[in-house]
Scaffold this motif. Structure first.
Motif, PDB file in Angstrom:
ATOM      1  N   GLN A 169     -30.721  -8.938  47.482  1.00 45.30           N
ATOM      2  CA  GLN A 169     -31.024 -10.361  47.324  1.00 45.30           C
ATOM      3  C   GLN A 169     -32.045 -10.817  48.362  1.00 45.30           C
ATOM      4  OE1 GLN A 169     -26.969 -11.670  47.684  1.00 45.30           O
ATOM      5  NE2 GLN A 169     -26.708 -11.892  45.462  1.00 45.30           N
ATOM      6  N   ALA A 170     -31.939 -10.286  49.570  1.00 40.70           N
ATOM      7  CA  ALA A 170     -32.913 -10.619  50.612  1.00 40.70           C
ATOM      8  C   ALA A 170     -34.300 -10.130  50.212  1.00 40.70           C
ATOM      9  CB  ALA A 170     -32.488 -10.004  51.946  1.00 40.70           C
ATOM     10  N   ALA A 171     -34.361  -8.925  49.642  1.00 40.32           N
ATOM     11  CA  ALA A 171     -35.642  -8.359  49.198  1.00 40.32           C
ATOM     12  C   ALA A 171     -36.255  -9.212  48.098  1.00 40.32           C
ATOM     13  CB  ALA A 171     -35.440  -6.929  48.705  1.00 40.32           C
ATOM     14  N   ASP A 172     -35.427  -9.682  47.189  1.00 37.04           N
ATOM     15  CA  ASP A 172     -35.910 -10.536  46.097  1.00 37.04           C
ATOM     16  C   ASP A 172     -36.477 -11.849  46.637  1.00 37.04           C
ATOM     17  OD1 ASP A 172     -35.479  -8.895  43.994  1.00 37.04           O
ATOM     18  OD2 ASP A 172     -33.643  -9.839  43.285  1.00 37.04           O
ATOM     19  N   GLU A 173     -35.764 -12.427  47.596  1.00 39.99           N
ATOM     20  CA  GLU A 173     -36.200 -13.710  48.150  1.00 39.99           C
ATOM     21  C   GLU A 173     -37.521 -13.541  48.901  1.00 39.99           C
ATOM     22  OE1 GLU A 173     -34.090 -17.205  50.780  1.00 39.99           O
ATOM     23  OE2 GLU A 173     -32.851 -16.060  49.369  1.00 39.99           O
ATOM     24  N   ILE A 174     -37.641 -12.462  49.634  1.00 42.26           N
ATOM     25  CA  ILE A 174     -38.884 -12.198  50.367  1.00 42.26           C
ATOM     26  C   ILE A 174     -40.036 -11.970  49.392  1.00 42.26           C
ATOM     27  CG2 ILE A 174     -40.062 -10.487  51.805  1.00 42.26           C
ATOM     28  CD1 ILE A 174     -37.443 -10.212  53.385  1.00 42.26           C
ATOM     29  N   ALA A 175     -39.767 -11.216  48.306  1.00 38.93           N
ATOM     30  CA  ALA A 175     -40.814 -10.975  47.301  1.00 38.93           C
ATOM     31  C   ALA A 175     -41.258 -12.284  46.655  1.00 38.93           C
ATOM     32  CB  ALA A 175     -40.294 -10.010  46.239  1.00 38.93           C
ATOM     33  N   SER A 176     -40.314 -13.168  46.417  1.00 38.67           N
ATOM     34  CA  SER A 176     -40.652 -14.473  45.842  1.00 38.67           C
ATOM     35  C   SER A 176     -41.470 -15.301  46.820  1.00 38.67           C
ATOM     36  CB  SER A 176     -39.372 -15.222  45.453  1.00 38.67           C
ATOM     37  OG  SER A 176     -38.665 -14.542  44.440  1.00 38.67           O
ATOM     38  N   GLN A 228     -30.866  -8.047  60.726  1.00 41.39           N
ATOM     39  CA  GLN A 228     -31.527  -7.302  59.654  1.00 41.39           C
ATOM     40  C   GLN A 228     -32.434  -8.218  58.837  1.00 41.39           C
ATOM     41  OE1 GLN A 228     -27.957  -5.806  57.814  1.00 41.39           O
ATOM     42  NE2 GLN A 228     -28.167  -3.779  58.755  1.00 41.39           N
ATOM     43  N   GLY A 229     -31.946  -9.426  58.570  1.00 44.37           N
ATOM     44  CA  GLY A 229     -32.749 -10.383  57.821  1.00 44.37           C
ATOM     45  C   GLY A 229     -34.022 -10.755  58.557  1.00 44.37           C
ATOM     46  N   ALA A 230     -33.888 -11.007  59.860  1.00 37.93           N
ATOM     47  CA  ALA A 230     -35.052 -11.355  60.669  1.00 37.93           C
ATOM     48  C   ALA A 230     -36.059 -10.211  60.700  1.00 37.93           C
ATOM     49  CB  ALA A 230     -34.609 -11.706  62.089  1.00 37.93           C
ATOM     50  N   ASP A 231     -35.540  -8.988  60.760  1.00 42.14           N
ATOM     51  CA  ASP A 231     -36.399  -7.799  60.796  1.00 42.14           C
ATOM     52  C   ASP A 231     -37.172  -7.656  59.487  1.00 42.14           C
ATOM     53  OD1 ASP A 231     -37.290  -5.394  62.176  1.00 42.14           O
ATOM     54  OD2 ASP A 231     -36.152  -4.278  60.666  1.00 42.14           O
ATOM     55  N   ILE A 251     -36.084  -0.270  52.740  1.00 40.99           N
ATOM     56  CA  ILE A 251     -36.772   0.258  53.912  1.00 40.99           C
ATOM     57  C   ILE A 251     -37.996  -0.593  54.222  1.00 40.99           C
ATOM     58  CG2 ILE A 251     -36.034   2.624  53.431  1.00 40.99           C
ATOM     59  CD1 ILE A 251     -38.918   3.141  52.426  1.00 40.99           C
ATOM     60  N   ASN A 252     -38.492  -0.472  55.433  1.00 41.44           N
ATOM     61  CA  ASN A 252     -39.741  -1.102  55.844  1.00 41.44           C
ATOM     62  C   ASN A 252     -40.665   0.029  56.291  1.00 41.44           C
ATOM     63  OD1 ASN A 252     -39.407  -4.104  55.733  1.00 41.44           O
ATOM     64  ND2 ASN A 252     -37.608  -3.568  56.940  1.00 41.44           N
ATOM     65  N   PRO A 253     -41.478   0.558  55.365  1.00 36.51           N
ATOM     66  CA  PRO A 253     -42.298   1.725  55.683  1.00 36.51           C
ATOM     67  C   PRO A 253     -43.471   1.402  56.589  1.00 36.51           C
ATOM     68  CG  PRO A 253     -42.879   0.884  53.532  1.00 36.51           C
ATOM     69  CD  PRO A 253     -41.685   0.087  53.993  1.00 36.51           C
ATOM     70  N   VAL A 254     -43.992   2.451  57.232  1.00 35.94           N
ATOM     71  CA  VAL A 254     -45.235   2.313  57.982  1.00 35.94           C
ATOM     72  C   VAL A 254     -46.326   2.055  56.957  1.00 35.94           C
ATOM     73  CG1 VAL A 254     -46.901   3.491  59.451  1.00 35.94           C
ATOM     74  CG2 VAL A 254     -44.435   3.870  59.792  1.00 35.94           C
ATOM     75  N   VAL A 255     -47.106   1.021  57.160  1.00 29.19           N
ATOM     76  CA  VAL A 255     -48.103   0.629  56.169  1.00 29.19           C
ATOM     77  C   VAL A 255     -49.176   1.703  56.015  1.00 29.19           C
ATOM     78  CG1 VAL A 255     -49.860  -1.087  55.558  1.00 29.19           C
ATOM     79  CG2 VAL A 255     -47.697  -1.809  56.609  1.00 29.19           C
ATOM     80  N   LYS A 291     -41.281  -7.931  59.446  1.00 33.48           N
ATOM     81  CA  LYS A 291     -42.118  -6.804  59.051  1.00 33.48           C
ATOM     82  C   LYS A 291     -42.918  -7.095  57.786  1.00 33.48           C
ATOM     83  CE  LYS A 291     -39.473  -3.166  61.318  1.00 33.48           C
ATOM     84  NZ  LYS A 291     -38.661  -1.933  61.177  1.00 33.48           N
ATOM     85  N   GLN A 292     -42.346  -7.857  56.871  1.00 33.99           N
ATOM     86  CA  GLN A 292     -43.057  -8.172  55.636  1.00 33.99           C
ATOM     87  C   GLN A 292     -44.269  -9.068  55.899  1.00 33.99           C
ATOM     88  OE1 GLN A 292     -42.637  -7.268  52.209  1.00 33.99           O
ATOM     89  NE2 GLN A 292     -44.634  -8.285  52.161  1.00 33.99           N
ATOM     90  N   PHE A 293     -44.096 -10.075  56.778  1.00 30.25           N
ATOM     91  CA  PHE A 293     -45.156 -11.063  56.982  1.00 30.25           C
ATOM     92  C   PHE A 293     -45.911 -10.900  58.309  1.00 30.25           C
ATOM     93  CE2 PHE A 293     -42.026 -13.029  54.132  1.00 30.25           C
ATOM     94  CZ  PHE A 293     -42.853 -13.298  53.046  1.00 30.25           C
ATOM     95  N   GLY A 294     -45.514  -9.894  59.101  1.00 29.91           N
ATOM     96  CA  GLY A 294     -46.210  -9.650  60.359  1.00 29.91           C
ATOM     97  C   GLY A 294     -46.034 -10.780  61.347  1.00 29.91           C
ATOM     98  N   ILE A 295     -44.820 -11.331  61.423  1.00 27.28           N
ATOM     99  CA  ILE A 295     -44.540 -12.454  62.332  1.00 27.28           C
ATOM    100  C   ILE A 295     -43.309 -12.133  63.171  1.00 27.28           C
ATOM    101  CG2 ILE A 295     -45.565 -14.157  60.787  1.00 27.28           C
ATOM    102  CD1 ILE A 295     -42.793 -14.892  59.817  1.00 27.28           C
ATOM    103  N   THR A 296     -43.107 -12.907  64.208  1.00 28.23           N
ATOM    104  CA  THR A 296     -41.922 -12.752  65.047  1.00 28.23           C
ATOM    105  C   THR A 296     -40.899 -13.813  64.662  1.00 28.23           C
ATOM    106  OG1 THR A 296     -43.225 -11.905  66.905  1.00 28.23           O
ATOM    107  CG2 THR A 296     -41.037 -12.779  67.406  1.00 28.23           C
TER     108      THR A 296
END
Length: 467
Positions: free
Chosen positions: A448-455, A352-355, A275-279, A359-364
């Motif tokens: 796997q996408a979550a892991d890559e983003i966390a890295s 989904q990947g772009a989203d 999920i991508n929660p409201v911060v 959302k993680q980095f606050g970019i478009t």
């Protein structure tokens, strides 16, 4: 064990009936113990319901034991259980031991032993005869791992046949000699490779219980180490939880590190939809390691963690066992109410990947510029390319000089994506497998996408000036 999330228990009747074998008998007295040196100890254990005979009159003291029988005896004698463990799925013996059978009489004992981390090998052969060194190692490790004994460094005893002892068992055997659990024979030998008998195992159990009775460990809610936290989570997941390379197993576990480990382990195992929660506004956000911030936000959303009355998270506080178990309980409760659909670990689409990245980095993230169909399943190479390029275009990641990494399946890598792949490898955003391959054409899952983003979040720590 028919319902998911239900804790495994072993009835007293089942435990006693399986102490040494799948069938055993209680007896007022055994007729084959007259000349056995451990006679009195065996009778004492029998009176306490910890050992039984092979018939109404026979104990069979010289008979050997299988690994499964030894595990069952230790589990019963030390009262090992799963009372403090919450499972996210119904545990099975084969989750831990490939050679076990889930419908065998010993299955529950193996699960209990594995979760209590008594040092059993993953390739354990349940029906294999157990040696003296193997049983002693299991018993001592169980005593110490269950928290009933402090670790000690004894004066090393001279064992005449010590060269026959398996290296990884030597420390436990030295401590067993110190505790008085085992003793050398008149010639100073242990006979480590000899098959342990029922009499010898019963004597070791008796000696161990006597030592524990004389040296009770204080009841404390101690701070967890990283490896202990991983064991608690792994036991609940029914899978091994790997610590990061930069995490010291014996280091005290902070609240932020534990919550990150719990959330990421559960998501990686496919037990929670990503999920991508409201911060949430965290008053001491500046104290949180940026690597953990995403996991903590999701933990707050899941209800696994809460802020204190002042709105702070207290990320650097050391994690106690009770607090860890409370967090695991809350994760279990959330899972009961929000079970992930079967396709939760399905491949991620480009959209989904772009989203996730945005959302993680606050970019478009503009998929059109990458010539990707939003609805198509995204490959590992494509996602990595979009992630790296988007971070660089946004100014969050500067252009860097990379040292070329040898990718064994580099010939499968789209030339358009090769630069981003090399950048990601240099930064630790992605890693090659044990064979040195990237598997670029594989479809990427949410986990796997979550892991890559966390890295990637961790990699950005190196560039605090990037905007």
């Amino acid at each position: 064990m028919k319902k998911p999330f239900k804790m495994l228990t072993l009835t007293a009747t089942a435990a006693l009936s399986l102490t040494f074998a799948s069938q055993s008998f209680a007896a007022a007295g055994f007729t084959d113990l007259a000349s056995d040196v451990a006679k009195d100890k065996i009778i004492s254990l029998q009176e306490r319901g910890l050992v039984k005979g092979v018939s109404s009159e026979l104990f069979a003291p010289r008979a050997t034991m299988t690994a499964a029988q030894g595990v069952q005896l230790i589990v019963n004698a030390l009262d090992l259980n799963l009372d403090l463990v919450r499972f996210f799925k119904e545990p099975k013996a084969t989750d831990y031991f490939a050679n076990a059978k889930d419908d065998a009489w010993y299955a529950d004992a193996l699960i209990i032993a594995a979760v209590n981390n008594i040092g059993l090998p993953a390739d354990l052969e349940p029906n294999k005869k157990l040696s003296r060194e193997e049983f002693t190692f299991m018993l001592i490790h169980a005593m110490e791992a269950s928290g009933k004994l402090p670790m000690i460094n004894p004066v090393v005893a001279d064992i005449k046949d010590g060269d026959q002892i398996k290296v990884e068992y030597s420390g436990a055997i030295q401590r067993a000699l110190k505790y008085g659990v085992v003793a050398l024979d008149k010639t100073g030998k242990l006979k480590p490779k000899a098959a342990i008998t029922r009499s010898e195992s019963a004597e070791e159990i008796y000696n161990a219980l006597e030592y524990l009775k004389a040296h009770p460990a204080p009841v404390v809610d101690g701070t967890l180490t990283a490896s202990q936290g991983a064991d608690l989570i792994g036991g609940a997941l029914g899978a091994k939880v790997e610590l990061g390379e930069d995490v010291a197993p014996d280091a005290a576990l902070t609240r932020e590190a534990f919550v990150d480990l719990l959330v990421r382990s559960v998501e990686k195992a496919g037990k929670l939809p990503l999920i991508n929660p409201v911060v949430v506004d965290i008053k001491d956000q500046d104290q949180i390691n940026v690597v953990y911030s995403g996991s903590i936000q999701r933990a707050l959303k899941y209800g696994i963690a809460q802020l204190n009355e002042d709105g702070a998270f207290d990320p650097k506080a050391e994690m106690t066992r009770s607090a860890a178990l409370e967090a695991i309980d809350k994760a279990t409760a959330y899972l009961k109410a929000h079970q992930a659909p079967a396709e939760a670990n399905a491949p991620v689409t480009a959209a989904q990947g772009a989203d996730l990245i945005g959302k993680q980095f606050g970019i478009t993230v503009d998929l059109k510029s990458f010539d990707l169909n939003p609805d198509q399943k995204v490959t590992r190479e494509a996602f990595t390319h979009v992630l790296v390029q988007s971070l660089q275009k946004s100014g969050k990641l500067p252009m860097i000089k990379v040292a070329p990494v040898d990718i064994k399946d580099g010939d499968q890598l789209d030339v358009l994506y090769s630069g981003s792949a090399q950048t990601a490898l240099n930064l630790g955003i992605v890693k090659l497998d044990a064979d040195g391959k990237l598997d670029p054409k594989a479809e990427l899952t949410q986990a796997q996408a979550a892991d890559e983003i966390a890295s990637a979040v961790k990699a950005l720590e190196k560039y605090p000036q990037a905007k």
